[in-house]
Design an enzyme around this catalytic site. Structure first.
Site, mmCIF file in Angstrom:
data_model
loop_
_atom_site.group_PDB
_atom_site.id
_atom_site.type_symbol
_atom_site.label_atom_id
_atom_site.label_comp_id
_atom_site.label_asym_id
_atom_site.label_seq_id
_atom_site.Cartn_x
_atom_site.Cartn_y
_atom_site.Cartn_z
ATOM 1 N N LYS A 126 0.739 -1.218 -0.103
ATOM 2 C CA LYS A 126 0.104 -0.032 -0.087
ATOM 3 C C LYS A 126 0.869 1.276 -0.089
ATOM 4 C CE LYS A 126 -4.298 1.373 0.162
ATOM 5 N NZ LYS A 126 -5.507 0.757 -0.267
ATOM 6 N N ASP A 166 -7.167 4.510 -4.861
ATOM 7 C CA ASP A 166 -7.564 4.153 -3.449
ATOM 8 C C ASP A 166 -8.404 5.778 -3.051
ATOM 9 O OD1 ASP A 166 -8.110 2.735 -0.847
ATOM 10 O OD2 ASP A 166 -7.309 4.414 -0.139
HETATM 11 P P1 NDP Z 1 -12.934 7.879 -2.972
HETATM 12 O O1 NDP Z 1 -11.805 9.099 -2.649
HETATM 13 O O2 NDP Z 1 -13.551 7.763 -4.313
HETATM 14 O O3 NDP Z 1 -14.275 8.286 -1.868
HETATM 15 C C1 NDP Z 1 -14.165 8.201 -0.411
HETATM 16 C C2 NDP Z 1 -15.474 8.752 -0.168
HETATM 17 O O4 NDP Z 1 -15.366 8.559 1.479
HETATM 18 C C3 NDP Z 1 -15.819 10.222 -0.357
HETATM 19 O O5 NDP Z 1 -17.178 10.405 -0.242
HETATM 20 C C4 NDP Z 1 -15.113 11.019 0.792
HETATM 21 O O6 NDP Z 1 -15.623 12.136 1.079
HETATM 22 C C5 NDP Z 1 -15.518 10.078 1.920
HETATM 23 N N1 NDP Z 1 -14.408 9.951 3.148
HETATM 24 C C6 NDP Z 1 -12.917 10.009 2.636
HETATM 25 N N2 NDP Z 1 -12.408 10.320 4.021
HETATM 26 C C7 NDP Z 1 -13.437 10.482 4.988
HETATM 27 C C8 NDP Z 1 -13.556 10.914 6.135
HETATM 28 N N3 NDP Z 1 -12.356 10.806 6.974
HETATM 29 N N4 NDP Z 1 -14.476 11.179 6.905
HETATM 30 C C9 NDP Z 1 -15.798 11.114 6.115
HETATM 31 N N5 NDP Z 1 -15.674 10.836 4.690
HETATM 32 C C10 NDP Z 1 -14.686 10.573 4.367
HETATM 33 O O7 NDP Z 1 -12.328 6.626 -2.364
HETATM 34 P P2 NDP Z 1 -12.833 5.039 -2.689
HETATM 35 O O8 NDP Z 1 -14.343 5.073 -2.748
HETATM 36 O O9 NDP Z 1 -11.987 4.618 -3.623
HETATM 37 O O10 NDP Z 1 -12.504 4.276 -1.249
HETATM 38 C C11 NDP Z 1 -13.620 4.301 -0.258
HETATM 39 C C12 NDP Z 1 -13.053 3.310 0.781
HETATM 40 O O11 NDP Z 1 -12.899 2.035 -0.043
HETATM 41 C C13 NDP Z 1 -11.266 3.514 1.370
HETATM 42 O O12 NDP Z 1 -11.545 2.833 2.907
HETATM 43 C C14 NDP Z 1 -10.644 2.653 0.530
HETATM 44 O O13 NDP Z 1 -9.197 2.114 1.331
HETATM 45 C C15 NDP Z 1 -11.653 1.324 0.271
HETATM 46 N N6 NDP Z 1 -11.384 0.688 -1.093
HETATM 47 C C16 NDP Z 1 -11.194 1.273 -2.231
HETATM 48 C C17 NDP Z 1 -11.254 0.337 -3.352
HETATM 49 C C18 NDP Z 1 -11.084 0.835 -4.666
HETATM 50 O O14 NDP Z 1 -11.307 0.067 -5.645
HETATM 51 N N7 NDP Z 1 -11.571 2.303 -4.909
HETATM 52 C C19 NDP Z 1 -10.829 -1.133 -3.113
HETATM 53 C C20 NDP Z 1 -10.899 -1.843 -2.033
HETATM 54 C C21 NDP Z 1 -11.160 -1.031 -0.731
HETATM 55 P P3 NDP Z 1 -15.005 13.624 0.485
HETATM 56 O O15 NDP Z 1 -15.145 13.458 -1.124
HETATM 57 O O16 NDP Z 1 -15.852 14.672 1.197
HETATM 58 O O17 NDP Z 1 -13.651 13.462 0.769
#
Ligand code: NDP
Length: 444
Positions: A126, A166
């Site tokens: 990571k 991510d």
């Molecule tokens: P994105 O950046 O596309 O979206 C993240 C979302 O979560 C946004 O809506 C963001 O809001 C919100 N968010 C992020 N940090 C916080 C926080 N500290 N408090 C509240 N809301 C928060 O990321 P992903 O959708 O790609 O990833 C989401 C999760 O899934 C993570 O844990 C990631 O590790 C996991 N994941 C992702 C994969 C992938 O293929 N993308 C694969 C496997 C796991 P805002 O826009 O306001 O920041």
């Protein structure tokens, strides 16, 4: 003291300022006790657990970049190459101000077992940076990504370490990083996944984590005589995972009534309009507060609150530790049947226990969100054979992987006497394969 407890204690002393990493290690080591306790002396002699919890390599570097006013900023870049027993390191790059070495280690450690569970030959890694992409221009994003890759390119490669997206790293960022990698290394190879379709990306990779989460959830419910049809679902997040989880849940007949971002959340009693959500988040890159202006029946609330909404299924898809024990109590009181993690470790330890103790089917992220990395591995396969598969072909492989994964963790839980405990099942099944490979490769 048992060998497992000894190592938990060592890790706690050595990494006391890395709470997320400690949480992940505690959970895994606690689950794999049946394997370790059965041959404790040999595992202790071979320091198997010490080798498991210490990354093979940790890289930390300076990332200077220039903003649109000509001012220079310096961020910190990380790559943790945790375990390559079953394949080259694979795992995403997180760009978020909260990133530090503890967060990257927790994610890299989880990735070892997740990647093992996919059944594909990929090790765990990571990376990321404390850079905040929010509010930056495309040119500033490019400046950062090029600088980040200028250093990272020395340590990665198609057969060594293959980063992906991510939080904060989507198609735009991967494109800039790939361009810089190619320029510096003079290699057009599948070193990054999540690429654009015109330069080696895979169809269905964008959808894969969210879709995979729903394929697994659907299989879980079917094996318990239920289905998603007609169910009410709450989702947190409004990013890549959340959007495609909502889309697939709706395709499977469920009604999704919430989503959220870091400033607020939406309740839409008519079901989230996923095309509107995509327009706000993927095209306009705007705040969720804009949702309500196009959907008068919907409510927008500042802060957090998704878990207070009555539902059958809850899918946390935002970030780590976003669902605490009070949220778990509210979900149980409202009659939730299943909680499946789209994000990595979104549920706190106490909340996980509360849900399990109250008979909720709980599937941890390392199993439930493995569809993303599995499809990244399918992208690697396509890059290696210089072919592109159709959307249907990739999607059907993803569905099969997620259904098999569910049965794999369910069977492991049963084999070790923890029927219905998918946390134990995922950790045990993931660890078995890594352990076998580590044993075969000697003390390295
Ligand atoms: P994105 O950046 O596309 O979206 C993240 C979302 O979560 C946004 O809506 C963001 O809001 C919100 N968010 C992020 N940090 C916080 C926080 N500290 N408090 C509240 N809301 C928060 O990321 P992903 O959708 O790609 O990833 C989401 C999760 O899934 C993570 O844990 C990631 O590790 C996991 N994941 C992702 C994969 C992938 O293929 N993308 C694969 C496997 C796991 P805002 O826009 O306001 O920041």
């Amino acid at each position: 003291m048992s060998y497992v407890d000894e190592v938990i204690e060592q890790v706690t002393v050595k990494n006391h300022d890395e709470p997320e990493f400690l949480q992940a290690v505690r959970e895994v080591l606690d689950s794999i006790r049946p394997i370790i306790d059965a041959d404790e002396q040999r595992f202790r002699r071979d320091a198997v657990l010490e080798r498991l919890v210490n990354p093979e390599r940790q890289i930390k570097f300076r990332v200077p970049w220039i903003d649109d006013n000509g001012d220079v900023h310096v961020n910190t870049g990380y790559r943790v190459q945790f375990n390559s027993a079953i394949g080259p390191y694979k795992g995403g790059l997180r760009l978020h101000p909260s990133v530090n070495i503890g967060i990257i280690k927790f994610l890299g450690f989880e990735q070892i077992f997740k990647n093992s569970l996919t059944g594909l030959p990929i090790g765990g890694g990571k990376g990321g940076s404390d850079f905040d992409p929010k509010g930056k221009s495309d040119r500033e994003i490019m400046s950062f990504c090029q600088s980040f890759m200028t250093e990272l390119c020395k340590y990665i490669g198609a057969d060594t370490d293959i980063p992906a997206g991510d939080i904060g790293t989507g198609g735009r960022e991967i494109g800039f990083m790939f361009g810089q990698y190619k320029r510096l290394r003079n290699l057009f190879e599948g070193t990054l996944t999540g690429k654009g379709l015109s330069f080696g990306g895979s169809l269905a990779r964008t959808e894969a984590t969210g879709y995979g989460l729903l394929y697994l959830t659907d299989e879980l419910l079917r094996c318990h005589g239920e289905s998603l049809e007609g169910k009410t679902v709450v989702v947190s997040g409004a990013g890549n995972v959340a959007i495609y989880a909502i889309e697939k849940a709706q395709q499977l007949g469920a009604k999704v009534v919430t989503c959220s971002d870091s400033t607020g959340w939406v309740y839409d009693p008519d079901g989230i309009d996923v095309e509107l959500l995509k327009d706000i988040k993927e095209v306009r890159r705007a705040r969720l507060s804009e949702y309500k202006s196009s959907r008068p029946n919907a409510e927008y609330h500042e802060g957090r609150g998704v878990w207070s909404v009555k539902c059958d299924v809850a899918l946390p898809c935002a970030t780590q530790n976003e669902l605490d024990v009070d949220d778990a109590k509210a979900l149980v009181a409202n009659g939730v049947t299943a909680v499946c993690e789209g994000a990595n470790m979104p549920t706190t330890e106490a909340a996980t226990k509360y849900l399990q103790d109250n008979g909720v089917y709980f599937v941890p992220g390392k199993a439930a969100n493995a569809g993303g990395v599995a499809t990244s591995a399918l992208e690697m396969s396509q890059n290696s054979e210089r072919l592109s598969w159709s959307f249907e072909e990739v999607d059907s492989k993803l569905k099969t992987i997620m259904e098999n994964l569910y049965h794999n963790i369910d069977n492991a839980a049963k084999r070790y006497g923890f029927e219905g405990n998918y946390v134990a099942g995922a950790n045990l099944a993931g660890f078995e394969k890594v352990l076998d490979a580590m044993n075969a490769q000697g003390i390295v």
